[in-house]
Design an enzyme around this catalytic site. Sequence first.
Site: not given
Length: 368
Positions: A53, A103, A280
Amino acid sequence: MKILVTGSNGFIGKNLVEKLNELKDYEIITIDKENSKEELVNGVICADFIFHLAGINRPKNDAEFFEGNTGLTEEIISVLKENNKKTSILITSSIQAELDNAYGKSKKGAEDALLAYGVESDAKVFIYRLSNVFGKWCRPNYNSAVATFCHNIATGEEIFISDPSKEMTLVYIDDVVRNLVRTMNDKNAKLGYITVDVEHKITLGEIVDLINSFKNSRADLMIPNMGSEITKKLYSTYLSYLPEDNFSYPLKMNVDSRGSFTEVLKTADRGQVSINISKPGITKGNHWHNTKNEKFLVVSGNGVVRFRKLGSEKIIECRVSGEKLEVVDIPVGYTHSIVNEGTADMVTLMWVNEVFNSEIPDTIWLEV
């Protein structure tokens, strides 16, 4: 089985190595630019399979392209030949190998060297010509537009798009890694050129719009359509670029003497989720809906959900408690309420099938 991974600290290499470690079936030899030539040679000789790679894509001059791409591939092949090895090799190339630039030529040279090695040695060789790979751990402001967009938008930096209509072919890193591992393990895998089996076509403008929507979701709470694979993958990628001091974000709590109500997330097609906290003894609700429907899930505390069908005097009760998680569906046409009968705050997770619309609230007050 010994696996050599060159470029192991790179974007694809790091993801591949972590997957191989997760599988726990392999002895992994990692080689990156910090390793010596001797370590590379030893790794090549020992390996039963090679993922090559490593490569150069941002050199100081064009010569480095050929040294790091074609030259390194030829060097690995030379070591194999000198040691009479027929090791299978998989390399990651680029779609630019088709282009007439330094490239692209250097990647094409690496491909040709590998194909020649396969013919000469009868070894299995595999070439993945990758398009634009995106995902976690990709370096921003380098050679990935997606990584740059995610990083810059997440950090509040500017982005620039020359042509929003330009279509991109993207491949997701998890799909790439899955394909690489599958190719290695498939005795009948196709030789030579291979493509990733899942590609996504999307324009630059659409990518940026999606990523901006991810950032905006902290304010508008709208979660994008995760049924879209590209949206889901881009969203996961975006989150990986969040600054470390920005993982959390506040929500607007609507607080009064009865407790609080807080919207958590919204969707265009799957409704919204909210958190209701009741003190409550407090009763909330006492209303009904024509089309809107809800689901209540008490996750802490104790209470009762009461229902009465319009036109009826019969009251239906459903006890709810954080000790026994149970979803209560709220049918349309029933006025309903939820009462905290405990001594502590009661926390309820609520889902409704549509995002609240103040112009069509579909909420009619009527005491149970």
